[in-house]
Design a protein around this motif. Structure first.
Motif, PDB file in Angstrom:
ATOM      1  N   SER A   1       0.825  -1.221   0.000  1.00 58.76           N
ATOM      2  CA  SER A   1       0.000   0.000   0.000  1.00 58.76           C
ATOM      3  C   SER A   1       0.856   1.267   0.000  1.00 58.76           C
ATOM      4  N   VAL A   2       1.926   1.243  -0.808  1.00 56.70           N
ATOM      5  CA  VAL A   2       2.857   2.366  -0.796  1.00 56.70           C
ATOM      6  C   VAL A   2       2.361   3.539  -1.642  1.00 56.70           C
ATOM      7  N   GLN A   3       1.521   3.273  -2.640  1.00 58.06           N
ATOM      8  CA  GLN A   3       1.053   4.348  -3.503  1.00 58.06           C
ATOM      9  C   GLN A   3       0.081   5.271  -2.769  1.00 58.06           C
ATOM     10  N   TYR A   4       0.235   6.573  -2.988  1.00 58.68           N
ATOM     11  CA  TYR A   4      -0.597   7.638  -2.400  1.00 58.68           C
ATOM     12  C   TYR A   4      -0.374   7.799  -0.893  1.00 58.68           C
ATOM     13  N   ARG A   5       0.629   7.156  -0.355  1.00 57.00           N
ATOM     14  CA  ARG A   5       0.899   7.289   1.078  1.00 57.00           C
ATOM     15  C   ARG A   5       1.809   8.488   1.309  1.00 57.00           C
ATOM     16  N   PHE A   6       1.512   9.288   2.336  1.00 55.87           N
ATOM     17  CA  PHE A   6       2.358  10.429   2.688  1.00 55.87           C
ATOM     18  C   PHE A   6       3.579   9.940   3.457  1.00 55.87           C
ATOM     19  N   PHE A   7       4.729  10.561   3.201  1.00 51.15           N
ATOM     20  CA  PHE A   7       5.958  10.178   3.879  1.00 51.15           C
ATOM     21  C   PHE A   7       6.377  11.259   4.859  1.00 51.15           C
ATOM     22  N   SER A   8       7.115  10.832   5.873  1.00 52.03           N
ATOM     23  CA  SER A   8       7.529  11.732   6.942  1.00 52.03           C
ATOM     24  C   SER A   8       8.784  12.497   6.546  1.00 52.03           C
ATOM     25  N   ALA A   9       8.884  13.720   7.046  1.00 52.07           N
ATOM     26  CA  ALA A   9      10.083  14.527   6.806  1.00 52.07           C
ATOM     27  C   ALA A   9      11.194  14.164   7.780  1.00 52.07           C
ATOM     28  N   ASP A  10      10.870  13.398   8.819  1.00 50.61           N
ATOM     29  CA  ASP A  10      11.845  13.068   9.862  1.00 50.61           C
ATOM     30  C   ASP A  10      12.415  11.663   9.735  1.00 50.61           C
ATOM     31  N   THR A  11      11.694  10.765   9.063  1.00 45.82           N
ATOM     32  CA  THR A  11      12.090   9.362   9.031  1.00 45.82           C
ATOM     33  C   THR A  11      12.195   8.869   7.596  1.00 45.82           C
ATOM     34  N   GLU A  12      13.302   8.165   7.300  1.00 44.03           N
ATOM     35  CA  GLU A  12      13.441   7.535   5.992  1.00 44.03           C
ATOM     36  C   GLU A  12      12.630   6.243   5.976  1.00 44.03           C
ATOM     37  N   THR A  13      11.877   6.042   4.918  1.00 43.66           N
ATOM     38  CA  THR A  13      11.052   4.846   4.784  1.00 43.66           C
ATOM     39  C   THR A  13      11.529   4.034   3.590  1.00 43.66           C
ATOM     40  N   LYS A  14      11.855   2.770   3.826  1.00 49.35           N
ATOM     41  CA  LYS A  14      12.264   1.888   2.742  1.00 49.35           C
ATOM     42  C   LYS A  14      11.023   1.466   1.968  1.00 49.35           C
ATOM     43  N   VAL A  15      11.019   1.744   0.672  1.00 50.37           N
ATOM     44  CA  VAL A  15       9.838   1.435  -0.127  1.00 50.37           C
ATOM     45  C   VAL A  15      10.075   0.326  -1.147  1.00 50.37           C
ATOM     46  N   MET A  16      11.339   0.104  -1.534  1.00 50.88           N
ATOM     47  CA  MET A  16      11.572  -0.858  -2.604  1.00 50.88           C
ATOM     48  C   MET A  16      13.014  -1.357  -2.570  1.00 50.88           C
ATOM     49  N   THR A  17      13.220  -2.600  -3.011  1.00 48.49           N
ATOM     50  CA  THR A  17      14.554  -3.160  -3.180  1.00 48.49           C
ATOM     51  C   THR A  17      14.658  -3.783  -4.565  1.00 48.49           C
ATOM     52  N   ILE A  18      15.722  -3.436  -5.280  1.00 49.80           N
ATOM     53  CA  ILE A  18      16.029  -4.035  -6.577  1.00 49.80           C
ATOM     54  C   ILE A  18      17.272  -4.901  -6.388  1.00 49.80           C
TER      55      ILE A  18
END
Length: 360
Positions: A207-224
């Protein structure tokens, strides 16, 4: 140096007392088996064959190169998602686009501002050149005294100073506008996440699409994960020197309930610092984290008298077997040579085709 390596899944050794173990406390016990219970045992004969001592090395199919994508930024979200887990992607391929569409108008406005200021600077320099030449031309039609020359010099300097101040202000404004434009373009370009390697999407946050991300925390969304760098990897370094000298090996793995074999070769041996790497010979690609085993052959004796490990017992006095002689079960001590993974070499105390008990 020993070589070869192959197969897996050693047959389970079903001993009441381990055949080549170290249990010295168990006294031999002769069991009197009633005829109706005799089906609790099977009989095998001592025969000539090969005794092979193997060790099992566990390994996992893993990539040695991968790219993790993180997001951090207030008010950002993934607006367009072009891939799903398991997709194969090429270097430079667009993975997703962030909510950066609003920057297009800002970039357009800043580009117009940069062009406008650049034009004003050019016009100011042209006007300066025109005024200087006009003033010099004006004085050239009169007989110039020393006072005239001094006055012309002062007027020319004044013209230069006036335009220099204007040009300086314009150039400062141009610098600021260009920096804003560069940052805006960088933010816009960063909004287009592209693969930096050829590989497969091995992780995608749900459910990563259209999700708001934080300015304080890095969020891992994908791995290639780079498919060209995937190997069977083992952290069992005890037998690394055996594998360094081996030409190939066989990894055995399960797909469902089916056992499969894959021929591999040791690679990247100069990088074997805590891990060993084995590459499939035919370039086959597996599911990431596919588990497997490699069997390394440590020692072999061919065409020797041997019995299954499950028929051999050990006590403080030594190794023994239960022999069937004239329909009578009796215990007999034997001497052994190589204790293999499934068979044990018998060097004395037992003859070929003598029947011994093998517990089911």
């Amino acid at each position: 140096m020993m070589k070869r390596i192959l197969f897996i899944f050693m047959a389970g050794i079903c001993l009441s007392v381990s055949a080549c173990g170290t249990n010295k406390d168990t006294e031999p016990v002769i069991e009197l088996v009633p005829e109706e219970d005799a089906d609790g045992f099977v009989m095998v004969s001592a025969e000539y064959g090969d005794v092979i001592k193997n060790v099992k090395i566990s390994c996992t199919y893993q990539p040695t190169e991968q790219e993790d994508l993180y997001l951090k930024g207030e008010g950002l979200w993934i607006e367009v998602l072009n891939v799903k887990r398991g997709d194969i992607v090429k270097k430079g391929e667009l993975l997703f686009m962030l909510s950066v569409g609003h920057l297009e108008k800002e970039i357009e406005e800043l580009e117009f501002e940069v062009d406008s200021i650049s034009l004003k600077i050019a016009q100011s320099k042209e006007m300066e050149a025109f005024e200087l030449s006009s003033r010099e031309f004006l004085y050239s039609y009169t007989g110039m005294t020393e006072n005239d020359k001094e006055r012309m010099k002062e007027e020319l300097e004044e013209i230069k100073e006036n335009h220099a101040d204007e040009i300086r202000e314009l150039e400062d404004a141009l610098y600021i506008a260009q920096r804003k434009l560069e940052r805006c373009k960088e933010e816009y370009e960063e909004g287009f996440a592209r693969a930096s390697i050829n590989g497969v999407v091995t992780y995608l946050q749900e459910s990563v699409q259209y999700r708001f991300f934080s300015a304080d925390t890095e969020t891992k969304v994908m791995t290639i994960s780079n498919l060209d760098s995937c190997y069977f990897v083992s952290e069992d370094m005890d037998y690394a020197e055996y594998f360094r000298g081996a030409e190939n090996a066989t990894v055995t793995y399960l797909t469902g309930s089916t056992r499969n074999d894959c021929e591999v070769v040791p690679v990247l041996t100069e990088q074997w610092d805590g891990k060993m790497y084995f590459k499939p010979v035919d370039g086959e690609i597996f599911e990431l984290n596919q588990a497997g085993d490699i069997i390394l052959e440590l020692e072999r004796k061919e065409n020797v008298l041997c019995i299954p490990n499950a028929a051999l017992h050990e006590s403080e006095e030594g190794f023994f077997v239960y022999v069937l002689e004239n329909d009578i079960l009796s215990m007999r001590y034997v001497t052994v040579g190589l204790c293999g993974s499934e068979q044990t070499e018998i060097t004395g105390g037992l003859a070929q085709e003598e029947m011994i008990v093998l517990r089911k």
